[in-house]
Design an enzyme around this catalytic site. Structure first.
Site, PDB file in Angstrom:
ATOM      1  N   ARG A  40       1.214  -1.312   0.264  1.00 36.35           N
ATOM      2  CA  ARG A  40       0.423  -0.696  -0.238  1.00 36.35           C
ATOM      3  C   ARG A  40       1.302   1.325   0.282  1.00 36.35           C
ATOM      4  O   ARG A  40       0.131   2.538  -0.523  1.00 36.35           O
ATOM      5  CB  ARG A  40      -1.132   0.108   1.377  1.00 36.35           C
ATOM      6  N   LYS A 201     -21.031 -15.743   1.502  1.00 32.09           N
ATOM      7  CA  LYS A 201     -21.996 -15.592   1.510  1.00 32.09           C
ATOM      8  C   LYS A 201     -23.383 -14.528   1.418  1.00 32.09           C
ATOM      9  O   LYS A 201     -23.061 -13.324  -0.013  1.00 32.09           O
ATOM     10  CB  LYS A 201     -22.235 -14.138   3.021  1.00 32.09           C
ATOM     11  N   GLY A 354      -9.629  -7.709  -1.045  1.00 34.09           N
ATOM     12  CA  GLY A 354     -10.659  -9.295  -0.868  1.00 34.09           C
ATOM     13  C   GLY A 354      -9.762 -10.236  -0.637  1.00 34.09           C
ATOM     14  O   GLY A 354      -9.079  -9.841  -1.568  1.00 34.09           O
ATOM     15  N   GLY A 377     -14.281  -3.112   0.504  1.00 37.20           N
ATOM     16  CA  GLY A 377     -15.537  -2.615   1.006  1.00 37.20           C
ATOM     17  C   GLY A 377     -15.900  -1.905  -0.547  1.00 37.20           C
ATOM     18  O   GLY A 377     -16.975  -1.431  -0.756  1.00 37.20           O
TER      19      GLY A 377
END
Ligand code: AMP
Length: 397
Positions: A40, A201, A354, A377
């Site tokens: 990063r 999910k 992710g 996100g």
């Protein structure tokens, strides 16, 4: 949402004090605090170098971890300042606070071509609350705000949104690239546009599935969430992941795909096992008839072939979420094959942050992907079609 935002190339940065929101939320060794990946920090270098080389004085800020308003030595950005200095090959002045006396004095004394890093913004509880007084003080350190932390643009915090009430605001190169590539894929994709969704999910991806059924030509659903779709259609799924309260939603999505003429691909076969374990023996079974004592942990060989074939002919592919429990080698095959299919597709390929980004990197295909989003996100919310507050607040072109 309008993605066409001004960047640092559209404004005069010369002689300006630039408040730069970076994503220095680096992974650290729990014991020693050592930075375990400087990816990063490296990713932030082009924007920082451009600003410094073009006569700006850079006041960089970032959060690190979740200190929740407490001053935690372990979450200090001091090690980041050190690493950034090594990577830049020049001094990085470090402030012991965020908006306090030290930050103010060091920001005031900063000269063009110099860089100052402030302490962790989340040491102030006001940061996540987007407190206006805190934002105003932070903004007062600079004359121009540059947003380059894509990973936090879905959060309306003081250092991502609040400061924009007091400063002109544009994007840095990282945010600009995310907007350009992902924005184009959603608004004007090269077709066929194939969306590949996986992960654990259904509930996490409800809005993504719904939004992509509006835009894509083909939607592929793998991973744990596929079993809720199988159960909803009367399948026996054994011990596989199930969100019973999402079965009606799954049926709605199947109907929506039919109504929209979108090809929806679901797994027909599954690699199942008796235990959720790395040593479990994989057995190929029909996704609609998984034995009672087994659970589906990866897509099966026929499904893998069908999914990869759909990706092969694509113009644009967006992928978010692994096809199975890729952390276990025996159940990483579907995810590995998908990563390879993307890499070899010749399509514009975009991997959401992710787990799928980690999978592509871990499996060695990262350099063959058009764009790997730096925000988990944030990229999910982008794919949901939601307005990202940290983007919406920047100046339009
Ligand atoms: P997500 O964060 O929703 O993208 O989910 C990623 C996680 O989903 C990974 O840790 C995978 O191990 C997990 N996952 C994928 N497929 C399955 C499955 N069939 N059963 C259980 N977990 C799964």
């Amino acid at each position: 949402m309008n993605y066409n935002k001004k960047t640092i190339l559209d404004v005069d940065v010369h002689g300006k004090k630039v408040l730069l929101r970076c994503d220095f939320n680096v992974p650290q060794d729990k014991e020693t605090g050592e930075i375990t990946s400087d990816k990063r920090i490296v990713a932030a270098l082009p924007t920082i170098k451009y600003l410094l080389e073009n006569g700006a004085a850079v006041i960089a800020c970032s959060h690190l971890g979740k200190p929740k308003g407490e001053w935690k030595t372990k979450l200090s950005l001091a090690p980041v300042a050190k690493r950034l200095s090594e990577l830049l090959g020049k001094d990085v002045i470090f402030a012991k606070d965020v908006i306090g006396e030290d930050a103010q004095a060091k920001a005031a004394a900063l000269k063009p071509g110099q860089i100052l890093l402030l302490e962790n913004t989340r040491f102030h509880i006001e940061e996540e609350k987007n407190d206006p007084a805190f934002a105003k003080k932070l903004a007062s350190l600079g004359e121009l705000f540059v947003s380059d932390a894509f990973g936090t643009v879905h959060r309306a915090h003081a250092s991502t949104v609040g400061v924009v009430d007091y400063l002109p605001a544009v994007s840095g190169f990282l945010v600009a690239k995310e907007l350009e590539i992902m924005g184009k894929a959603l608004d004007d994709p090269k077709r066929p546009f194939v969306a590949v969704l996986g992960g654990a999910k259904v509930s996490d991806k409800i809005n993504v599935i719904n939004n992509l059924l509006e835009k894509a030509d083909t939607v592929i659903i793998g991973g744990g969430m596929a079993y809720t779709f199988a159960a909803a259609q009367g399948g026996k799924i054994g011990q596989s992941l199930l969100e019973a309260d999402k079965e009606s939603y799954a049926l709605e999505m199947i109907q929506k795909a039919k109504d929209k003429g979108v090809t929806l691909l679901l797994p027909t076969d599954t690699l199942a096992a008796k235990e959720f374990s790395a040593d479990a023996t994989p057995v190929t079974v029909d996704t609609m008839a998984i034995p009672d004592d087994m659970q589906g942990l990866d897509i099966g060989p026929k499904t893998t072939e069908a999914f990869c074939a759909a990706v092969k002919g694509a113009g644009t592919v967006v992928w978010n979420g692994p096809m199975g429990v890729f952390e276990f080698d025996a159940f990483a095959g579907g995810t590995r094959a998908m990563a390879k299919a993307l890499a070899e597709s010749g399509a514009i390929t975009i991997v959401g942050g992710g787990d799928s980004a980690a999978a592509v990197e871990q499996l060695g295909f990262a350099d063959k992907i058009t764009h790997i989003s730096t925000g988990g996100g944030a990229s999910l919310e982008f794919l949901e079609g939601k307005e990202l507050p940290g983007v919406a607040c920047l100046q339009d072109k």
